[in-house]
Every structure is written in structure tokens, then in C-alpha cells.
Design a protein around this motif. Structure first.
Motif, PDB file in Angstrom:
ATOM      1  N   ALA A   1      20.977  23.522  23.615  1.00  0.00           N
ATOM      2  CA  ALA A   1      21.439  23.658  22.232  1.00  0.00           C
ATOM      3  C   ALA A   1      22.874  23.179  22.060  1.00  0.00           C
ATOM      4  O   ALA A   1      23.235  22.661  20.995  1.00  0.00           O
ATOM      5  N   ARG A   2      23.711  23.345  23.084  1.00  0.00           N
ATOM      6  CA  ARG A   2      25.102  22.900  22.971  1.00  0.00           C
ATOM      7  C   ARG A   2      25.193  21.380  22.845  1.00  0.00           C
ATOM      8  O   ARG A   2      25.974  20.851  22.049  1.00  0.00           O
ATOM      9  N   PHE A   3      24.392  20.678  23.631  1.00  0.00           N
ATOM     10  CA  PHE A   3      24.376  19.225  23.549  1.00  0.00           C
ATOM     11  C   PHE A   3      23.790  18.764  22.213  1.00  0.00           C
ATOM     12  O   PHE A   3      24.330  17.859  21.558  1.00  0.00           O
ATOM     13  N   LEU A   4      22.698  19.378  21.783  1.00  0.00           N
ATOM     14  CA  LEU A   4      22.059  18.965  20.537  1.00  0.00           C
ATOM     15  C   LEU A   4      22.949  19.266  19.330  1.00  0.00           C
ATOM     16  O   LEU A   4      22.868  18.567  18.306  1.00  0.00           O
TER      17      LEU A   4
ATOM     18  N   ILE B   1      11.317  16.634  21.201  1.00  0.00           N
ATOM     19  CA  ILE B   1      11.947  15.323  21.313  1.00  0.00           C
ATOM     20  C   ILE B   1      11.151  14.445  22.276  1.00  0.00           C
ATOM     21  O   ILE B   1      10.840  14.862  23.394  1.00  0.00           O
ATOM     22  N   THR B   2      10.804  13.252  21.837  1.00  0.00           N
ATOM     23  CA  THR B   2      10.185  12.272  22.722  1.00  0.00           C
ATOM     24  C   THR B   2      11.300  11.430  23.327  1.00  0.00           C
ATOM     25  O   THR B   2      12.078  10.804  22.605  1.00  0.00           O
ATOM     26  N   ILE B   3      11.368  11.419  24.617  1.00  0.00           N
ATOM     27  CA  ILE B   3      12.521  10.854  25.300  1.00  0.00           C
ATOM     28  C   ILE B   3      12.092   9.845  26.354  1.00  0.00           C
ATOM     29  O   ILE B   3      11.008   9.962  26.942  1.00  0.00           O
ATOM     30  N   ARG B   4      12.917   8.836  26.555  1.00  0.00           N
ATOM     31  CA  ARG B   4      12.676   7.842  27.603  1.00  0.00           C
ATOM     32  C   ARG B   4      13.774   7.975  28.650  1.00  0.00           C
ATOM     33  O   ARG B   4      14.965   8.023  28.311  1.00  0.00           O
TER      34      ARG B   4
ATOM     35  N   SER C   1      19.512   9.049  13.674  1.00  0.00           N
ATOM     36  CA  SER C   1      20.286   8.341  14.689  1.00  0.00           C
ATOM     37  C   SER C   1      19.481   8.070  15.955  1.00  0.00           C
ATOM     38  O   SER C   1      18.489   8.755  16.248  1.00  0.00           O
ATOM     39  N   SER C   2      19.944   7.067  16.685  1.00  0.00           N
ATOM     40  CA  SER C   2      19.441   6.768  18.023  1.00  0.00           C
ATOM     41  C   SER C   2      20.474   7.272  19.033  1.00  0.00           C
ATOM     42  O   SER C   2      21.669   6.964  18.897  1.00  0.00           O
ATOM     43  N   VAL C   3      20.018   8.020  19.998  1.00  0.00           N
ATOM     44  CA  VAL C   3      20.917   8.689  20.939  1.00  0.00           C
ATOM     45  C   VAL C   3      20.737   8.096  22.331  1.00  0.00           C
ATOM     46  O   VAL C   3      19.606   7.846  22.771  1.00  0.00           O
ATOM     47  N   LYS C   4      21.854   7.875  23.012  1.00  0.00           N
ATOM     48  CA  LYS C   4      21.814   7.404  24.395  1.00  0.00           C
ATOM     49  C   LYS C   4      22.756   8.261  25.232  1.00  0.00           C
ATOM     50  O   LYS C   4      23.912   8.473  24.855  1.00  0.00           O
ATOM     51  N   LEU C   5      22.255   8.723  26.354  1.00  0.00           N
ATOM     52  CA  LEU C   5      23.062   9.489  27.306  1.00  0.00           C
ATOM     53  C   LEU C   5      22.839   8.878  28.680  1.00  0.00           C
ATOM     54  O   LEU C   5      21.705   8.848  29.167  1.00  0.00           O
TER      55      LEU C   5
ATOM     56  N   ILE D   1      19.806  18.680  30.090  1.00  0.00           N
ATOM     57  CA  ILE D   1      20.912  18.598  29.131  1.00  0.00           C
ATOM     58  C   ILE D   1      20.394  18.248  27.742  1.00  0.00           C
ATOM     59  O   ILE D   1      20.840  18.799  26.733  1.00  0.00           O
ATOM     60  N   ALA D   2      19.424  17.315  27.691  1.00  0.00           N
ATOM     61  CA  ALA D   2      18.887  16.884  26.399  1.00  0.00           C
ATOM     62  C   ALA D   2      18.195  18.013  25.645  1.00  0.00           C
ATOM     63  O   ALA D   2      17.996  17.916  24.423  1.00  0.00           O
TER      64      ALA D   2
END
Length: 293
Positions: free
Chosen positions: A269-272, A210-213, A239-243, A265-266
Motif C-alpha cells: 500500500a505504501r508503494f501504491l 494489477i496485471t503485471i509484467r 498511467s503506465s508504471v515502471k519499477l 513491493i508492487a
């Protein structure tokens, strides 16, 4: 007087005569004694009883094993509403998701004029979103640090949650929105850090691909204090995800969560699994996009 014929060598009675003597002696010894009981019926009864007991034992063992299996499959795993639910192993969540959990009382927030809330949804969709919030809140309790407090859903929107412990309240947003069409241009600006504004932005590719900002910002200064919050954004599936986690702007207490903790968290596996469920069953409108540059 009995007379025996000597037919064997040595003048002693023969074998047949010996058997006759023994039989006569036994008859004399048992004269007047009651007749012996017939042992065949007793043996048959005992044999039947042994078979019944053996079958009962086998049947009882089978029932016991079956009962243990039923008990094991119906025993619920309950998540607590406080610290007892924290740091639960992945086994409590990977299958996570269908296991009964204690209900967390939603936080009620009145919608602003013209704003809709989950109460306006059709009954079936509202039930789905409320169940999703309950699962998500339990997962966040397991993954966020204890200082964040117990996580509760907010009934205003499926993406809204809040934590809190010993006073301060920390807002949490977990949003999974369908992506806009390919003709639209994302509204996200380039990832740029602005130290003088206490804004830091960094991008990274996680081990799961995952590429994350990650954006960390401090603001809302009051009485010489500022609060800090962190936001992660990434794409997964369609989808676009925001946490994001924020501080309490009334108590002026920053969110007790670091950027590295959110990045961990990102990758969990539970979060994903929650992200994938929301991606398969969208609950929010498409991500806001702007056309052109």
C-alpha cells in the motif's frame, strides 16, 4: 443561696431547673477565661481556599491533558538516512506521506548535451518533485532488502534513484507516465522468454488485481561476469508504471533484489500510494508510443 421549687415527682429538680444549674456551673468554670473567637470568618476563608485549590487542580489537570495532546500531535516522526529507517511499520508511512522525514542528499548527475534536468523546472514544480523523491526514497528503504543499501534520489530526473552499500551502486527507476491516447499502439513487445539471451519474461495478476509484467535480464558481460536486473511494468489509473533495479556495471555486481521481492513491493500500500499521487499529479511526459504495428 439559690432556692429551687420542686415541681417534679420524687422531690428532684425539674428539667428547667437542671438546665439552669448546668448553665450556672459552666459560667463559673469559664470566669476569667478570654472570649471565644468568632469561627464564622475563619470557616468562610477556609471554604474559599478549598474552592480555589479545587479549581486550580481541575485547571491544572485540564492544561496537562491539553499539553499532552499538543505534544503528541506535534511530535515529528523522523526517518533516518541509513539502516535505522528500514523495516519501519506501515504506521510510519500510511499517513504516510505527510510525516516529516530526514532529508536524503540527492545524487548529482550532469545532464548530457541537449538533455534537461530537474534544475530546469519551474520552482514550484521542482519543489514538488524533490519532495516526492524524498518520500519515495524513504518508502523504498523500507521495502527493499538491506543489501540494496540506502536509497537516494538522483537530481537528473524525478524517476531516478540509486542505492548502494559498501561500494557498489545500484540504479533504481520508478516512473509513472500518463498513458498515450487510445489510438496509439503500445510499443511493448509480447512477453517472451529467451533463455539463450538470459532473458525471462512472465506476466501475472496480483491479488490486488494489477496485471503485471516482470522481465529479468542478464547482460553486459565483462571478464566472464554478467549483471542481472529486473523490471516491472503495469497500468494503474491513467498511467503506465515502471519499477526497475539494475546492477553495478563497473563493479560487475548484480542488483541484490529478486523478482519476487519486486512483486511484493508492487502490492504494498505504501508503494501504491506513491503511484496514485504521481498519477493524480503527472510529473513526466506521456509514455512513448508508436503508431501502427
Amino acid at each position: 443561696m439559690h432556692v429551687f421549687t420542686d415541681t417534679s415527682p420524687g422531690g428532684e429538680p425539674g428539667r428547667e431547673d437542671q438546665e439552669t444549674l448546668i448553665r450556672v456551673a459552666m459560667e463559673r468554670a469559664t470566669e476569667g477565661a478570654p472570649p471565644l473567637p468568632d469561627l464564622v470568618p475563619v470557616a468562610l476563608v477556609q471554604g474559599r481556599r478549598r474552592r480555589v485549590r479545587a479549581r486550580a487542580a481541575i485547571g491544572g489537570a485540564t492544561i496537562a491533558v491539553a499539553a499532552i495532546g499538543v505534544f503528541a500531535t506535534t511530535l515529528p516522526v523522523w526517518g533516518g538516512d541509513a539502516a535505522a529507517t528500514r523495516n519501519v511499520s506501515a504506521a510510519s508511512s500510511a499517513g504516510a506521506t505527510a510525516v516529516p522525514r530526514a532529508v536524503r542528499t540527492p545524487v548529482h548527475i550532469e545532464p548530457s548535451p541537449g538533455e534537461s534536468s530537474m534544475a530546469d523546472l519551474p520552482a514550484a514544480e521542482r519543489a514538488w518533485q524533490e519532495e516526492f523523491q524524498q518520500r519515495a526514497a524513504a518508502v523504498f528503504d523500507e521495502l527493499l532488502p538491506d543489501a540494496f543499501g540506502t536509497v537516494h534520489p538522483v537530481d537528473l530526473a524525478v524517476s531516478r534513484y540509486q542505492g548502494g552499500k559498501d561500494g557498489p551502486v545500484f540504479p533504481l527507476m520508478f516512473s509513472v507516465r500518463p498513458q498515450a491516447g487510445p489510438e496509439a499502439t503500445p510499443a511493448d513487445p509480447p512477453c517472451t522468454s529467451i533463455p539463450e539471451k538470459h532473458l525471462r519474461c512472465r506476466e501475472a495478476t496480483l491479488p490486488n488485481g494489477i496485471t503485471i509484467r516482470a522481465v529479468t535480464a542478464s547482460g553486459n558481460e565483462k571478464e566472464g561476469k554478467t549483471i542481472t536486473g529486473t523490471t516491472l511494468t503495469f497500468e494503474r489509473g491513467r498511467s503506465s508504471v515502471k519499477l526497475s533495479v539494475g546492477g553495478d556495471d563497473h563493479a560487475m555486481v548484480s542488483a541484490p533484489v529478486t523478482t519476487d521481492q519486486l512483486l511484493a513491493i508492487a502490492q504494498d500500500a505504501r508503494f501504491l500510494e506513491l503511484v496514485d499521487d504521481a498519477d493524480a499529479h503527472p510529473m513526466e511526459p506521456k509514455k512513448d508510443m508508436v503508431r501502427g504495428g
